[in-house]
Enzyme design. Structure first.
Site, PDB file in Angstrom:
ATOM      1  N   SER A   1       0.863  -1.184   0.000  1.00  0.00           N
ATOM      2  CA  SER A   1       0.000   0.000   0.000  1.00  0.00           C
ATOM      3  C   SER A   1       0.899   1.234   0.000  1.00  0.00           C
ATOM      4  CB  SER A   1      -0.885   0.001   1.245  1.00  0.00           C
ATOM      5  OG  SER A   1      -0.056   0.154   2.388  1.00  0.00           O
TER       6      SER A   1
ATOM      7  N   ASP B   1      -1.169  -1.683  -3.967  1.00  0.00           N
ATOM      8  CA  ASP B   1      -2.517  -1.914  -3.429  1.00  0.00           C
ATOM      9  C   ASP B   1      -3.165  -0.560  -3.105  1.00  0.00           C
ATOM     10  OD1 ASP B   1      -4.642  -3.451  -2.405  1.00  0.00           O
ATOM     11  OD2 ASP B   1      -3.790  -3.445  -0.377  1.00  0.00           O
ATOM     12  N   HIS B   2      -4.390  -0.351  -3.554  1.00  0.00           N
ATOM     13  CA  HIS B   2      -5.140   0.881  -3.275  1.00  0.00           C
ATOM     14  C   HIS B   2      -4.341   2.150  -3.612  1.00  0.00           C
ATOM     15  CE1 HIS B   2      -8.578  -1.088  -1.415  1.00  0.00           C
ATOM     16  NE2 HIS B   2      -7.733  -1.858  -0.741  1.00  0.00           N
TER      17      HIS B   2
HETATM   18  O1  G3H Z   1      -6.186  -4.432   0.151  1.00  0.00           O
HETATM   19  C1  G3H Z   1      -6.006  -5.160   1.134  1.00  0.00           C
HETATM   20  C2  G3H Z   1      -7.004  -6.168   1.537  1.00  0.00           C
HETATM   21  O2  G3H Z   1      -8.250  -5.849   0.996  1.00  0.00           O
HETATM   22  C3  G3H Z   1      -6.946  -6.465   3.002  1.00  0.00           C
HETATM   23  O3  G3H Z   1      -8.121  -7.016   3.538  1.00  0.00           O
HETATM   24  O4  G3H Z   1      -8.175  -6.358   5.933  1.00  0.00           O
HETATM   25  O5  G3H Z   1      -9.455  -8.306   5.114  1.00  0.00           O
HETATM   26  O6  G3H Z   1      -6.997  -8.433   5.223  1.00  0.00           O
HETATM   27  P1  G3H Z   1      -8.169  -7.544   5.027  1.00  0.00           P
HETATM   28 ZN    ZN Z   2      -8.237  -3.727   0.014  1.00  0.00          ZN
END
Ligand code: G3H
Ligand code: ZN
Length: 281
Positions: A49, A81-82
């Site tokens: 992230s 990620d994101h």
């Molecule tokens: O982008 C990261 C995931 O969506 C994390 O999900 O909090 O259920 O592990 P989680």
């Molecule tokens: Zn996520």
């Protein structure tokens, strides 16, 4: 070996399984993820992230991942990620990421489309696939009422239009999933997932998979989920193991002794998830 996520997810889609996408922040989590993937000889996405990049430094953590990937025989993609903005996406492309998520899901539909189209143009120019999200993952707090939760979910008709307009490679869906641990048992909206699948042919992504029971994960995979994100369960294993170790060994000051058991515990979590995700129906 470092590969594009595109081939990993298209193979998963054909094979009827999902690839685990595991978040890392540091050396120990990264070791645990790769050791698990190697033990099971399975492909993985290792994801960072923008918070992880800020914490560990974009000069450092991607290098650890690249080194692991170079020394390893399993195919691994390095994924943002994101991604919070265009600049972060550009920086990650520059640092050799082989997969990008730009998350503009909090914006209105048209703005989300315009931003993802811009990112797709740039990322595809250097051969990197793009994940986008439509719908929003709402929190797990008690005060989120059902109507609010449903309004935030992915609209299947909009999903088709979104893919068409943006050219993105993978779609993250909101079907009752949420980040962090759930209060009570989550209930994924499988009718909605089926309707999205009927409209859209790109691999689908499930965020917030920590704490979703195995039988729901299996159904989600049968209905077209090809990438499954796990962060919270890894963090939980890390924190619990370090806490327990320190309670039992209050005199220990060697970081290797303190963190070693945590790596093993995180590896066990990742192995369990990979086995679950890769079991074909
Ligand atoms: O982008 C990261 C995931 O969506 C994390 O999900 O909090 O259920 O592990 P989680
Ligand atoms: Zn996520």
């Amino acid at each position: 070996m470092l590969v594009s996520s595109k081939e990993l997810l298209l193979d998963a889609q054909k094979g009827g399984y999902a690839v685990g996408a595991f978040n890392t922040n540091n050396l120990e989590i990264t070791h645990a993820i790769f050791q698990a993937a190697e033990a099971l000889d399975a492909p993985i996405l290792v994801q960072l992230s923008s918070g992880a990049l800020k914490y560990a430094g974009i000069e450092f953590l991607p290098q650890i991942i690249r080194t692991h990937a170079r020394l390893s025989t399993i195919p691994a993609a390095m994924h943002l990620d994101h991604g919070p903005d265009f600049e972060t996406v550009m920086r990650c492309l520059r640092y050799g990421f082989t997969s990008i998520m730009r998350d503009a899901s909090k914006h209105p539909f048209d703005e989300n489309v315009a931003e993802i189209r811009r990112v797709v143009e740039a990322a595809h120019a250097v051969g990197v696939p793009v994940e986008a999200e439509l719908g929003r993952l709402v929190g797990v707090e008690d005060h989120v009422v059902v109507s609010e939760r449903e309004a935030a979910m992915t609209d299947p008709d909009q999903a088709a239009e979104f893919i068409q307009a943006t050219g993105c490679d993978f779609l993250a869906v909101a079907i009752g999933n949420a980040h962090g641990f759930y209060k009570g048992e989550p209930k994924l909206d499988f009718d909605r997932l089926q309707a999205i699948r009927d409209q859209v042919d790109v691999p689908l992504v499930l965020h917030g998979a920590s704490g979703i029971p195995d039988h729901q994960i299996r159904t989600a995979i049968e209905l077209g989920i090809c990438k499954i994100n796990i962060d919270t369960e890894i963090r939980h294993a890390f924190a619990e193991t370090v806490r327990r170790f320190q309670a039992e060994n209050p005199e220990q000051i060697d970081p290797r002794k303190i963190l070693g058991p945590a790596i093993e515990a995180m590896q066990a979590v990742v192995e369990r998830k990979i086995a679950l995700f890769s079991a074909q129906a």
